[in-house]
Design an enzyme around this catalytic site. Structure first.
Site, PDB file in Angstrom:
ATOM      1  N   ASP A  64      15.084  13.090 -53.623  1.00  0.00           N
ATOM      2  CA  ASP A  64      15.267  11.784 -54.285  1.00  0.00           C
ATOM      3  C   ASP A  64      14.865  10.622 -53.380  1.00  0.00           C
ATOM      4  O   ASP A  64      14.398   9.585 -53.850  1.00  0.00           O
ATOM      5  CB  ASP A  64      16.708  11.604 -54.785  1.00  0.00           C
ATOM      6  CG  ASP A  64      17.747  11.770 -53.686  1.00  0.00           C
ATOM      7  OD1 ASP A  64      17.402  12.274 -52.596  1.00  0.00           O
ATOM      8  OD2 ASP A  64      18.921  11.431 -53.916  1.00  0.00           O
ATOM      9  N   ARG A  86      19.274  15.105 -65.210  1.00  0.00           N
ATOM     10  CA  ARG A  86      18.424  14.380 -66.146  1.00  0.00           C
ATOM     11  C   ARG A  86      17.097  15.090 -66.341  1.00  0.00           C
ATOM     12  O   ARG A  86      16.543  15.658 -65.398  1.00  0.00           O
ATOM     13  CB  ARG A  86      18.117  12.964 -65.608  1.00  0.00           C
ATOM     14  CG  ARG A  86      19.219  11.966 -65.822  1.00  0.00           C
ATOM     15  CD  ARG A  86      18.742  10.553 -65.550  1.00  0.00           C
ATOM     16  NE  ARG A  86      18.001  10.437 -64.309  1.00  0.00           N
ATOM     17  CZ  ARG A  86      17.095   9.484 -64.068  1.00  0.00           C
ATOM     18  NH1 ARG A  86      16.825   8.582 -64.989  1.00  0.00           N
ATOM     19  NH2 ARG A  86      16.466   9.428 -62.915  1.00  0.00           N
ATOM     20  N   SER A 138      17.847  16.950 -54.860  1.00  0.00           N
ATOM     21  CA  SER A 138      18.343  16.059 -53.796  1.00  0.00           C
ATOM     22  C   SER A 138      19.264  16.769 -52.809  1.00  0.00           C
ATOM     23  O   SER A 138      20.389  16.341 -52.554  1.00  0.00           O
ATOM     24  CB  SER A 138      19.070  14.870 -54.424  1.00  0.00           C
ATOM     25  OG  SER A 138      18.232  14.254 -55.362  1.00  0.00           O
TER      26      SER A 138
END
Length: 917
Positions: free
Chosen positions: A657, A539, A603
C-alpha cells in the site's frame, strides 16, 4: 367578641394603609421581574466585557482570574494555616485535612481585632500586625517551628498573575491603609514574616473570601461551582471555561473567576434604578463613585439606606408626626442588624418599636408598621439585585456546558444572608423564578473564608504533587533533539544494512525490492482490477485510466468485511474468502467474462523476486492466518481462483500500500519518489538507485524499495526511548518483540499505549478517583480515533468528558485535562519518531543524487496523518529540523492502495511492452 374583631380589622386596615403609603413612596425600589431579567442581561454583558482582553480595562465588573483551577475532590490531606483579613476581625486558623477513608476537616482558630489605626494606617503597619498575630497564634498552638503552607484570604479586589501573588486594585468596605493599592500583598506579607525568624510558614495561595466560600462548600458537595457572599460587602465567583478567559494563557480546563460584582454599575449602567438615597449613601462613603452595586446590597449600607429614608419621610411629615431625633440625623445609627431585627417573624413590630425608641423617637403603631415595611423593601431590593446577578452567572454556566437544564450548587456565606430572617428565602425564590431551567442547591458555608483558604491551599498542594507525578510519567515520552538525531542516524544505518547482501538477513529494516521500476509518465491507459487487503476490510475495484491531455482515473469499488475467524483462520480459508468477494464484485459490475490485468495491494511485508511474486515475510496488524508465512501470496490467490473455477485474471503485480501511495501521488507530481503511510500501520517506500541494491541483479535505473520500517528497533537500537508502557503493549500484542517502531508510531497501538498510562495514573490515584473501571481494563477499548477526537482544538473539555463517558469512564474536568495531555504526549512522540525516520530517507535520497539541496515530494496516506489534528504538522516540523537541506513537499494521496495498484499494473504493462519492443 365583636370588639376583638373590630380591633383586628382596624389594625389590618391600618397596616394595609401604611404599607401602601410606603409602597407609593418607595415605588422606585420595588423591582419587577421584567426589570430583574433586564438586569440579568446587563450583568451578562458586563461579564463578557470583563473576560475580554480588549474590553477588560474599561469594564466595571473586573472578572479577575484567581488561578484556582480545581475544586476539592476529597483526596486532599495535610496541615495548613489560614489567615482571614477583610471583615471586622482578623482570624488565624490551623486546619487539618484528612482523608482516612472519610473526608474530615478539623479547625482551631483565634480572632484578633482590626484596630482603626491599623486598617487606616500604612502598608508596613498593617502587614506587621498580621505577622505579629500569626506568630502569637503559632506560639499558643505550639507549632512555631513547623513549616506549614499558608492560605491567605484577602477579601479585596486583587489582580492575580498566579496563585501566590495579588496586586490590590482598590480597598473596599472600611479599609483604607496607605501604600497597599497597586502592590503585591503576598510579597508584603512575606516581607513582614521574614522579620519573625521563628515563623517558618510560607504563603502558598492568595484567596478571595468568595472563592474560599465556594471551595469550602465544594469539599462537601463537588457540584459546587459558584460562591456568593452577602455580608459586610458582597461578591460572587464561579468556575469559568479557560477558553473564555482572554486574560490568562491556555485554553484547557476551568478557572475560578472572582467577578467583583460590587462594582457593577460604576460605569453608569445602573443609573435608571439607583435612587436619591443610593446617591446620598455613595457621596458620604469613603469611596464615592465606586462599588455602586455593593452599596445597594450589602450589610455595610442597608441600615444607612433605611435611616436616610426614615429621615426624609419624617421631614415630610409622613412619620413620627414630623419629629426628628438627633440619633436619626446621625450617620450609622441604624445598622443592618436592626433591619434584620425589624423583619423578624412575630417579634418584628415590637423590635421595630424598641429600636425607634432607642433612637429617641416616640413611634405610633402606624409608624412601626411603616418603618418595618421600609426595612422589608430595602432588604428585598438587595435580595432581588443579588438574585438577578446570580441568575446571570447560572445562565452562563448552563450555556458554557451546552445544557438544556443545569444542576448545580451555590456556596453561600455572609452575615446578611445568614442573620437576616427572610433574606435567604427571598433570594432562593427569586433566583428559581428567574432561571427555571437551573436546579440550584444553596449550601451554607461553615467558616468559609478561613476553611476555604485552607482548602484552596490543600487543593494547590494536591495538584502540585499530582503535577509532579504526571510530569515524571510523561517525561519518558518527551524526545530531545539528541534523541531524534540518534533515531535518524540509527534508521540511516539500518537502511544501508537492509540493502547490502551480507547484512540484509539480520537487518531489522528489511528493504524489500518491489520490482516497481518506474513511476507514471501520463501515457498509462486501460481498464484494471485492483484488490486491497491490509485491514479488517477488503476492497475490490475497477479502475479506468485515460491518458493524454484529459488524463483521468475513474474508480468503482465495493467493500467486503473480513471476519476475525477468517483473519486468524487458515490461509486457504482467507484466500477462498477473497476470491468469493472478487466473484461478487465481477457479477455486480457485469464483467465476469473479461480477463483484466490485476494489481494486488497486499499491505504486509513480502519478499519479492519479481513484480508478480511476493513471499509473505510475516503477518502484522492483527492477521494470523496459518500456512501463509513463507508462501507466495500471488500463487495462493491463483490457486484459490482455480479452486473456484468461475473466472480467470491476469495478475500483473503484487503491491504494497505504501508503494501504491507513492504511485498515486507520482501520477499527479513526477517529483514524488517517496511514499509514507501513517495509519493503522506505519511504513515508507522510496525509489532507490539500482546500483545500491545488492540483493537484486543489475545497476541501471531505479527500483522502489519497500523499507518495512515497522521492524526498526527489533534489534534493541531504540530501547533507550522505549517506555514501560511500550513494553506492556508489545508483550500483549500478537507478535511480541516484532515491529517495535510501528508499535510506537502507528494507529493500531497509540490508543493502547494511552490506556496503559491511564491505568497507571489511576492506580496512583491521579485519575478517575483512583477507580479502575472494567472498561479501562479492556484491551483495545481506547481506539486511536479517540486520540484524534480528544486532541481536537475545537473540542471543549465537556465534549472530552462525553467521549470518556461513552467509554464508561466517569471523569471530572481535571481528569479530562490529564487524559488530553496523555493523548498529546503519545501522539506527539509518534509524529516525531515518524519524522526522524523520514528525515533519514530524504537525506539518503539527497546523497544518492549528490546534491547540496534536494527538492522532493512525499506521497502520504493513512488515517493518523489525515485525521489527527496535530500529527501531520509535528511530523513535517521534525523532518524540516532534522533534514534542513531538503525541501520536502507532502502530498495527500487519494486512494493509494486502490488507484495505486492499478497505476503500478499500468506502468508494469507499459514497461513490459517497451521491453518487448
Amino acid at each position: 367578641m365583636f370588639a376583638v374583631h373590630l380591633v383586628a380589622f382596624y389594625f389590618t386596615k391600618l397596616k394595609e394603609d401604611q404599607i401602601k403609603k410606603v409602597d407609593r413612596y418607595l415605588y422606585h425600589m420595588r423591582l419587577s421581574d421584567d426589570v430583574l431579567l433586564d438586569l440579568m442581561t446587563r450583568f451578562q454583558t458586563e461579564m463578557v466585557k470583563g473576560l475580554g482582553r480588549d474590553t477588560n480595562p474599561t469594564a466595571a465588573v473586573k472578572m479577575l482570574p484567581t488561578f484556582v483551577r480545581s475544586i476539592p475532590d476529597g483526596s486532599e490531606k495535610g496541615d495548613f494555616l489560614a489567615l482571614d483579613l477583610g471583615g471586622s476581625k482578623f482570624r488565624v486558623l490551623k486546619v487539618k485535612v484528612s482523608e482516612d477513608g472519610k473526608q474530615n476537616v478539623q479547625m482551631e482558630s483565634q480572632f484578633y481585632p482590626t484596630p482603626k489605626e491599623i486598617i487606616h494606617g500604612n502598608a508596613t503597619e498593617l502587614f506587621d500586625y498580621v505577622a505579629d498575630c500569626l506568630e502569637d497564634f503559632t506560639e499558643n498552638k505550639n507549632i512555631k517551628h513547623k513549616k506549614l503552607p499558608i492560605g491567605f484570604t484577602f477579601s479585596f479586589p486583587c489582580k492575580q498573575a498566579k496563585l501566590d501573588e495579588g496586586v490590590l486594585l482598590s480597598w473596599t468596605k472600611h479599609f483604607k491603609a496607605r501604600g497597599v493599592q497597586g502592590t503585591d500583598v503576598v510579597s508584603s506579607l512575606r516581607n513582614a514574616l521574614r522579620k519573625h525568624k521563628d515563623v517558618h510558614a510560607d504563603v502558598l495561595a492568595l484567596v478571595n473570601d468568595t472563592v474560599g466560600t465556594m471551595m469550602t462548600c465544594g469539599y462537601d458537595d463537588q457540584r459546587c461551582e459558584v460562591g456568593v457572599i452577602i455580608g459586610t460587602g458582597t461578591n460572587a465567583c464561579y468556575m469559568e471555561e479557560m477558553s473564555h478567559i482572554d486574560l490568562v494563557e491556555g485554553d484547557e480546563g476551568r478557572m475560578c473567576i472572582n467577578t467583583e460584582w460590587g462594582a457593577f454599575g460604576d460605569d453608569g449602567s445602573l443609573e435608571d434604578i439607583r435612587t436619591e438615597f443610593d446617591r446620598e449613601i455613595d457621596l458620604g462613603s469613603i469611596n464615592p463613585g465606586k462599588q455602586l452595586f455593593e452599596k445597594m446590597i450589602s450589610g455595610l449600607y442597608l441600615g444607612e439606606i433605611v435611616r436616610l429614608i426614615l429621615l426624609k419621610m419624617a421631614k415630610e411629615g409622613l412619620l413620627f408626626n414630623g419629629e426628628i431625633s438627633t440619633a436619626l440625623r446621625t450617620k450609622g445609627k441604624i445598622e443592618t442588624k436592626h433591619v434584620a431585627a425589624m423583619e423578624k417573624y412575630k417579634d418584628g413590630l415590637s423590635n421595630t418599636k424598641e429600636i425607634l425608641m432607642e433612637l429617641g423617637l416616640f413611634p405610633s403603631e402606624e409608624d412601626c408598621v411603616a418603618v418595618q415595611h421600609v426595612s422589608t423593601i430595602v432588604s428585598f431590593r438587595s435580595a432581588n439585585l443579588c438574585a438577578a446577578a446570580l441568575a446571570a452567572i447560572l445562565t452562563r454556566l448552563r450555556e458554557n456546558k451546552k445544557l438544556m437544564r443545569l444542576r448545580t450548587t451555590v456556596g453561600m456565606d455572609g452575615t446578611l444572608y445568614k442573620a437576616h430572617p427572610q433574606y435567604a428565602k427571598r433570594l432562593h425564590k427569586v433566583v428559581r423564578r428567574l432561571v427555571p431551567n437551573c436546579d440550584v442547591r444553596f449550601l451554607l458555608s461553615e467558616s468559609g473564608s478561613g476553611k476555604g483558604a485552607a482548602m484552596v491551599t490543600a487543593v494547590a498542594y494536591r495538584l502540585a504533587s499530582q503535577r509532579k507525578h504526571i510530569d515524571e510519567i510523561l517525561a519518558s515520552f518527551k524526545l530531545s533533539k539528541e534523541n531524534l538525531r540518534e533515531v535518524k542516524t540509527n534508521m540511516r544505518a539500518e537502511l544501508e544494512y537492509g540493502l547490502k547482501k551480507e547484512t540484509q538477513p539480520n537487518a531489522t529494516v528489511k528493504m524489500l525490492p518491489t520490482y516497481v521500476c518506474g513511476t507514471p509518465d501520463g501515457t498509462e491507459k486501460g481498464k484494471f482490477l485492483s484488490l486491497d487487503l491490509g485491514g479488517t476490510n477488503f476492497r475490490v475495484l475497477l479502475v479506468k485510466i485515460r491518458s493524454g491531455r484529459r488524463k483521468s482515473v475513474r474508480m468503482y469499488n465495493k467493500i467486503f468485511a473480513i471476519p476475525l475467524e477468517i483473519m486468524q483462520g487458515t490461509g486457504e480459508e482467507l484466500f477462498d474468502h477473497i476470491v468469493q468477494c472478487i466473484a461478487d464484485f465481477l457479477e455486480y459490475m457485469g464483467i465476469k467474462g473479461a480477463r483484466l490485468p490485476l494489481g494486488f495491494t497486499f499491505s504486509f511485508p513480502c519478499r519479492q523476486a519479481s513484480i508478480d511474486k511476493g513471499t509473505l515475510v510475516g503477518w502484522t496488524k492483527g492477521f494470523k492466518a496459518t500456512d501463509c508465512e513463507g508462501e507466495d501470496v500471488v500463487d495462493m490467490l491463483r490457486e484459490a481462483i482455480k479452486r473456484r473455477n468461475e473466472f480467470d485474471l491476469d495478475i500483473v503485480a503484487v503491491v504494497n500500500d505504501t508503494v501504491g501511495t507513492m504511485m498515486t501521488c507520482g501520477y499527479e507530481d513526477p517529483n514524488c519518489e517517496i511514499g509514507l503511510i501513517a495509519g493503522t500501520g506505519s511504513n515508507v517506500c522510496y525509489m532507490e538507485d539500482m546500483k545500491n541494491i545488492e540483493i537484486v541483479e543489475g545497476n541501471e535505473g531505479k527500483m522502489c524499495i519497500n523499507t518495512e520500517w515497522g521492524g526498526f528497533g527489533d534489534n534493541g537500537c531504540i530501547n533507550n526511548i522505549r517506555t514501560k508502557y511500550d513494553k506492556e503493549v508489545d508483550e500483549g500484542s500478537l507478535n511480541p518483540g516484532k515491529q517495535r517502531y510501528e508499535k510506537m508510531t502507528s494507529g493500531m497501538y497509540l490508543g493502547e499505549i494511552v490506556r496503559q498510562i491511564l491505568i497507571d495514573l489511576t492506580k496512583h490515584g491521579l485519575l478517575f478517583r483512583g477507580q479502575i473501571s472494567e472498561t479501562l481494563r479492556t484491551r483495545g477499548i481506547f481506539e486511536t480515533k479517540f486520540l484524534s477526537q480528544i486532541e481536537s482544538d475545537r473540542l471543549a473539555l465537556l465534549q472530552v468528558r462525553r467521549i470518556l463517558q461513552q467509554l464508561g469512564l466517569d471523569s471530572t474536568c481535571d481528569d479530562s485535562i490529564i487524559v488530553k495531555e496523555v493523548c498529546g504526549a503519545v501522539s506527539r512522540r509518534a509524529a516525531q519518531l515518524c519524522g526522524a525516520g523520514l528525515a533519514a530517507v530524504v537525506e539518503k535520497k539527497r546523497e544518492n543524487r549528490g546534491v547540496e539541496h534536494l527538492k522532493i515530494t512525499v506521497g502520504v496516506d493513512g488515517t493518523l496523518y489525515k485525521l489527527h489534528p496535530h500529527f501531520s504538522r509535528i511530523l513535517r516540523e521534525t523532518v524540516k529540523e532534522l533534514a534542513p537541506q531538503c525541501d520536502v513537499t507532502f502530498m495527500l494521496s487519494e486512494d493509494g492502495s486502490g488507484k495505486g495498484a492499478a497505476l503500478i499494473t499500468a506502468v508494469a504493462k507499459r514497461l513490459h511492452s517497451v521491453g518487448e519492443n
